[in-house]
Design a protein around this motif. Structure first.
Motif, PDB file in Angstrom:
ATOM      1  N   SER A  14     -27.563 -21.190  33.618  1.00  0.00           N
ATOM      2  CA  SER A  14     -27.255 -21.965  32.421  1.00  0.00           C
ATOM      3  C   SER A  14     -27.930 -21.282  31.248  1.00  0.00           C
ATOM      4  O   SER A  14     -28.747 -20.368  31.434  1.00  0.00           O
ATOM      5  CB  SER A  14     -27.740 -23.420  32.562  1.00  0.00           C
ATOM      6  OG  SER A  14     -29.156 -23.451  32.735  1.00  0.00           O
ATOM      7  N   ARG A  31     -19.197  -8.362  31.277  1.00  0.00           N
ATOM      8  CA  ARG A  31     -17.928  -8.720  31.926  1.00  0.00           C
ATOM      9  C   ARG A  31     -18.013  -8.589  33.444  1.00  0.00           C
ATOM     10  O   ARG A  31     -17.288  -9.270  34.173  1.00  0.00           O
ATOM     11  CB  ARG A  31     -16.788  -7.822  31.425  1.00  0.00           C
ATOM     12  CG  ARG A  31     -16.415  -8.040  29.986  1.00  0.00           C
ATOM     13  CD  ARG A  31     -15.061  -7.420  29.673  1.00  0.00           C
ATOM     14  NE  ARG A  31     -14.741  -7.530  28.268  1.00  0.00           N
ATOM     15  CZ  ARG A  31     -14.812  -6.522  27.391  1.00  0.00           C
ATOM     16  NH1 ARG A  31     -15.187  -5.330  27.807  1.00  0.00           N
ATOM     17  NH2 ARG A  31     -14.504  -6.709  26.130  1.00  0.00           N
ATOM     18  N   SER A  43     -20.551 -15.457  27.027  1.00  0.00           N
ATOM     19  CA  SER A  43     -19.967 -16.790  26.867  1.00  0.00           C
ATOM     20  C   SER A  43     -20.171 -17.616  28.134  1.00  0.00           C
ATOM     21  O   SER A  43     -20.255 -17.088  29.250  1.00  0.00           O
ATOM     22  CB  SER A  43     -18.478 -16.680  26.540  1.00  0.00           C
ATOM     23  OG  SER A  43     -17.789 -15.971  27.553  1.00  0.00           O
ATOM     24  N   ALA A  44     -20.244 -18.931  27.953  1.00  0.00           N
ATOM     25  CA  ALA A  44     -20.535 -19.839  29.057  1.00  0.00           C
ATOM     26  C   ALA A  44     -19.455 -19.807  30.129  1.00  0.00           C
ATOM     27  O   ALA A  44     -19.734 -20.095  31.306  1.00  0.00           O
ATOM     28  CB  ALA A  44     -20.705 -21.265  28.531  1.00  0.00           C
ATOM     29  N   ASP A  45     -18.221 -19.441  29.762  1.00  0.00           N
ATOM     30  CA  ASP A  45     -17.147 -19.431  30.753  1.00  0.00           C
ATOM     31  C   ASP A  45     -17.278 -18.281  31.750  1.00  0.00           C
ATOM     32  O   ASP A  45     -16.509 -18.201  32.716  1.00  0.00           O
ATOM     33  CB  ASP A  45     -15.776 -19.398  30.077  1.00  0.00           C
ATOM     34  CG  ASP A  45     -15.535 -18.148  29.244  1.00  0.00           C
ATOM     35  OD1 ASP A  45     -16.487 -17.353  29.051  1.00  0.00           O
ATOM     36  OD2 ASP A  45     -14.406 -17.963  28.760  1.00  0.00           O
ATOM     37  N   ARG A  46     -18.241 -17.370  31.525  1.00  0.00           N
ATOM     38  CA  ARG A  46     -18.462 -16.268  32.463  1.00  0.00           C
ATOM     39  C   ARG A  46     -19.602 -16.548  33.438  1.00  0.00           C
ATOM     40  O   ARG A  46     -19.945 -15.682  34.252  1.00  0.00           O
ATOM     41  CB  ARG A  46     -18.742 -14.970  31.701  1.00  0.00           C
ATOM     42  CG  ARG A  46     -17.535 -14.462  30.908  1.00  0.00           C
ATOM     43  CD  ARG A  46     -17.859 -13.199  30.172  1.00  0.00           C
ATOM     44  NE  ARG A  46     -16.702 -12.727  29.397  1.00  0.00           N
ATOM     45  CZ  ARG A  46     -16.742 -11.805  28.468  1.00  0.00           C
ATOM     46  NH1 ARG A  46     -17.901 -11.219  28.173  1.00  0.00           N
ATOM     47  NH2 ARG A  46     -15.654 -11.440  27.822  1.00  0.00           N
TER      48      ARG A  46
END
Length: 323
Positions: free
Chosen positions: A8, A105, A56-59
């Protein structure tokens, strides 16, 4: 696979989001190769990721780490080049607008294994330890590119390095000295100034102190030192910029820039060719990275290493090692 990862993100308490343990990863790219990680060094990039900057949090969850050394599938001793280009890119990797670093990534190096393109695996000499090699791909490559390519430093020139003790600044200090430059460093801390002298700086002064003009400035601090960097340059000098840890919006002081014919050159990381150049330089000179501390690659060691980095007290690289 056991990893160190971003669980987190918290901009104020980054270490609360640090995960350590087994993690299921997506299958690697078909033509990538695994490196068995024996040592990895930490960078402030890891803390920024835990703060939510650049990742980003979606990764999430994302394995941390840009630097590693270990064994390739053939048992060779290698390090990993952290810059990844986009599919089909041809040319210098640092100017690919879609480039990324490991842990942005694709999973990073703080794991039992890391998968990278085959071209990103670089052999190291038998005489170089894994902890030393693991210090090179980010901070030392950046410093090498700043000095050699961005600033064009030559033997006998005077170089000012702002912010003694930071990873890139420390790397620039030892590399500039090995190149035959006269090295001046700055720091607000007397202890850090003394440490910089011990690793090769010729002169260490308080931040902002007036000095004899220099040919080049290595700048990674930003707003807090920018005015001093411009004032310290001789006419025609160059400030090479690879960071702005104290802020990215200082007064430009354009009158000084054009009246004194100053050059401002920005750069980030480095190329595979420059990494080979760095390794050749270290082999020829015997110079080795400045290591602040080495920690075991277990939960206690990882948490201690990240706490050391987050404290701001480290001078040189913080390393995790399995040896």
């Amino acid at each position: 696979m056991r990893c160190v990862y971003v669980r987190s993100q918290d901009p104020d308490r980054p270490l609360t989001g640090l995960g350590i343990g087994p993690l299921d990863l997506h299958p690697p790219e078909a033509d990538w190769v695994p490196v068995q990680v024996r040592a990895a060094s930490l960078n402030h990039h890891d803390l920024w990721s835990l703060r939510g900057v650049g990742l980003s949090a979606d990764r999430l969850p994302m394995v941390l780490g840009t630097d590693a050394a270990g064994f390739d599938p053939d048992g060779r001793r290698v390090l990993v080049h952290a810059v990844l280009t986009s599919p089909g890119w041809v040319g210098e990797e640092t100017v690919d607008p879609r480039r990324s670093l490991l842990s942005e990534r694709y999973p990073g190096t703080l794991a039992e294994r890391v998968w990278v393109p085959a071209r990103n695996v670089v052999a190291i000499a038998d005489g170089m330890s894994f902890p030393d090699a693991a210090c090179l791909p980010t901070a030392y490559l950046t410093a090498y590119r700043l000095l050699v390519d961005a600033a064009g430093v030559r033997p006998g020139q005077r170089v000012l390095i702002q912010g003694a003790g930071g990873g890139v600044a420390t790397a620039a200090t030892v590399l500039a000295r090995a190149m035959g430059a006269h090295v001046v460093v700055t720091s607000r801390s007397e202890e850090r100034r003394e440490a910089a002298l011990a690793i090769g700086a010729h002169q260490a002064v308080a931040a902002g102190e007036r000095i004899e003009p220099v040919d080049a400035v290595i700048e990674t601090v930003g707003e807090a030192t920018w005015s001093h960097s411009l004032r310290a340059l001789r006419p025609g000098g160059v400030v090479a910029v690879a960071g702005a840890t104290s802020g990215a919006m200082p007064p430009a002081d354009l009158n000084r820039v054009f009246f004194r014919s100053l050059r401002v050159v920005g750069t980030t990381m480095g190329t595979l060719e420059q990494l080979h150049g760095l390794l050749a330089m270290l082999q020829a000179t015997g110079v080795r990275p400045v290591v602040d501390s080495v920690h075991r690659f277990d939960e206690e060691g990882v948490r201690a290493a990240f706490a050391r980095l987050d404290s701001g007290a480290a001078f040189g690289k913080v390393v995790l090692s399995r040896d």
